[in-house]
Design an enzyme around this catalytic site. Structure first.
Site, PDB file in Angstrom:
ATOM      1  CG  ASP A  30      24.412  47.662  73.122  1.00  0.00           C
ATOM      2  OD1 ASP A  30      25.196  47.794  72.154  1.00  0.00           O
ATOM      3  OD2 ASP A  30      24.484  48.367  74.141  1.00  0.00           O
ATOM      4  N   GLY A  31      25.864  45.058  71.800  1.00  0.00           N
ATOM      5  CA  GLY A  31      27.047  44.257  72.144  1.00  0.00           C
ATOM      6  C   GLY A  31      27.720  43.593  70.954  1.00  0.00           C
ATOM      7  CG  ASN A  32      25.860  43.454  67.120  1.00  0.00           C
ATOM      8  OD1 ASN A  32      25.378  42.651  67.897  1.00  0.00           O
ATOM      9  ND2 ASN A  32      25.168  44.011  66.128  1.00  0.00           N
ATOM     10  NE  ARG A  34      29.961  46.297  74.513  1.00  0.00           N
ATOM     11  CZ  ARG A  34      28.867  46.458  75.246  1.00  0.00           C
ATOM     12  NH1 ARG A  34      28.907  46.169  76.534  1.00  0.00           N
ATOM     13  NH2 ARG A  34      27.752  46.895  74.701  1.00  0.00           N
ATOM     14  CG  HIS A  47      27.547  45.477  63.219  1.00  0.00           C
ATOM     15  ND1 HIS A  47      26.989  45.755  64.438  1.00  0.00           N
ATOM     16  CD2 HIS A  47      28.468  46.462  63.004  1.00  0.00           C
ATOM     17  CE1 HIS A  47      27.540  46.857  64.941  1.00  0.00           C
ATOM     18  NE2 HIS A  47      28.442  47.298  64.097  1.00  0.00           N
ATOM     19  CB  THR A  76      19.032  59.821  65.495  1.00  0.00           C
ATOM     20  OG1 THR A  76      18.929  59.945  66.914  1.00  0.00           O
ATOM     21  CG2 THR A  76      17.651  59.626  64.927  1.00  0.00           C
ATOM     22  CG  ASN A  78      23.770  53.663  66.355  1.00  0.00           C
ATOM     23  OD1 ASN A  78      22.775  52.944  66.413  1.00  0.00           O
ATOM     24  ND2 ASN A  78      24.642  53.711  67.353  1.00  0.00           N
ATOM     25  CD1 TRP A  79      22.171  59.322  61.889  1.00  0.00           C
ATOM     26  CD2 TRP A  79      23.240  58.427  60.153  1.00  0.00           C
ATOM     27  NE1 TRP A  79      21.217  58.844  61.022  1.00  0.00           N
ATOM     28  CE2 TRP A  79      21.839  58.293  59.942  1.00  0.00           C
ATOM     29  CE3 TRP A  79      24.111  57.917  59.176  1.00  0.00           C
ATOM     30  CZ2 TRP A  79      21.300  57.684  58.812  1.00  0.00           C
ATOM     31  CZ3 TRP A  79      23.568  57.314  58.043  1.00  0.00           C
ATOM     32  CH2 TRP A  79      22.190  57.204  57.873  1.00  0.00           C
ATOM     33  CB  SER A 206      20.481  54.003  73.978  1.00  0.00           C
ATOM     34  OG  SER A 206      21.489  53.528  74.838  1.00  0.00           O
TER      35      SER A 206
END
Ligand code: IPE
Ligand code: IPE
Ligand code: MG
Length: 262
Positions: A30-32, A34, A47, A76, A78-79, A206
């Protein structure tokens, strides 16, 4: 690699004991977004830079003898992101998988996936299926990509499958126990993770591996995923090795068990 960094890495690695290496480590990368913002760039830039961390971490994990590395790559939920970002992630997935197969083979790493793969774009599905097939013989470590994965999806599917089997008289209601549920999960052939790492300072799961993480050690770091590297991974393992895993017992029971063995 600069000499100083090499020295730090060696020093960290020397703190890791070989008889307490987790078999399975799961990671919420996580954190791409930011990280990209911090660098004044669009989210996709984050990313793209996250791929390097995947390479680093898988190399570090294999080096330590970890057998399974599960990476949460797309949930799921993230869509619900802007279509532009979702499309970019799917494209990046195809490109990365195609590019990385050679390295996976070189490092003897097998690729697997968990999640509702059938709902991914055809190109992604094909690239994934090919990479899984092309790395199937590797046995040093298994890298499991969680793609269009969510734990609630997985558990709902398991309940439906089990209910069907009962209805069709293939399974006796009275024989349903934890092992039956485990066998109906996407992770059925994989032991539960001993360690979960989440980057970027978020303190939540999450919808990731809720059943499998029941007794895992949790490691949270503020580092954004694109900055997470071998050194950071070693630090997580050192932290893991400092924990006492009691599984409901008392500390004294664990100590007396150890002394019985010796
Ligand atoms: C993790 O980074 C990657 C995916 C969820 C695909 P994020 O994109 O969630 O980055 P932040 O949390 O917005 O910084
Ligand atoms: C979790 O990260 C999913 C992945 C890393 C793929 P998110 O960034 O999507 O999680 P939330 O929405 O902030 O909880
Ligand atoms: Mg995030």
């Amino acid at each position: 690699m600069p000499v100083v960094l090499n020295k730090v890495l060696k020093e960290l690695k020397s703190q890791i004991v070989s008889n307490n290496i987790p078999v399975h480590v799961a990671v919420v990368m996580d954190g791409n977004g930011r990280w990209a913002k911090q660098h004044g760039k669009p989210r996709v830039f984050g990313h793209k830079n996250g791929v390097k961390s995947i390479r680093d971490v898988s190399e570090a994990a294999a080096e330590l003898g970890i057998k399974y590395l599960t990476l949460y790559a797309f949930s799921t939920e993230n869509w619900n992101r802007p279509a532009l970002e979702v499309n970019a992630l799917m494209t990046l997935l195809v490109e990365t998988i195609r590019k990385e197969v050679a390295t996976l083979n070189k490092n003897n790493i097998r690729l697997q996936a968990i999640g509702d793969i059938s709902r991914l774009p055809e190109k992604s599905r094909k690239a994934l299926a090919k990479a899984i097939e092309d790395t199937a013989q590797n046995n040093m470590m298994t890298m499991v990509l969680a793609l269009n994965y969510s734990s609630k999806w997985e558990l709902t599917k398991a309940v439906i499958d089990i209910a069907k089997q009962v209805k069709e008289n293939k399974l006796d209601l009275g024989s349903i126990d934890e092992s039956v549920i485990t066998r109906h999960l996407a992770t059925k052939d994989i032991p539960d993770p001993e360690l979960l790492i989440r980057t970027s300072g978020e303190l939540r799961l999450s919808n990731f591996l809720l059943w499998q993480l029941a007794y895992s050690e949790l490691y949270f770091t503020d580092t954004y995923w694109p900055d997470f590297n071998k050194e950071e991974f070693f630090k997580a393992i050192i932290s893991y090795q400092s924990r006492e895993r009691r599984f409901g017992k008392t500390s004294e029971q664990l100590i007396s068990n150890t002394s019985n063995i010796n």
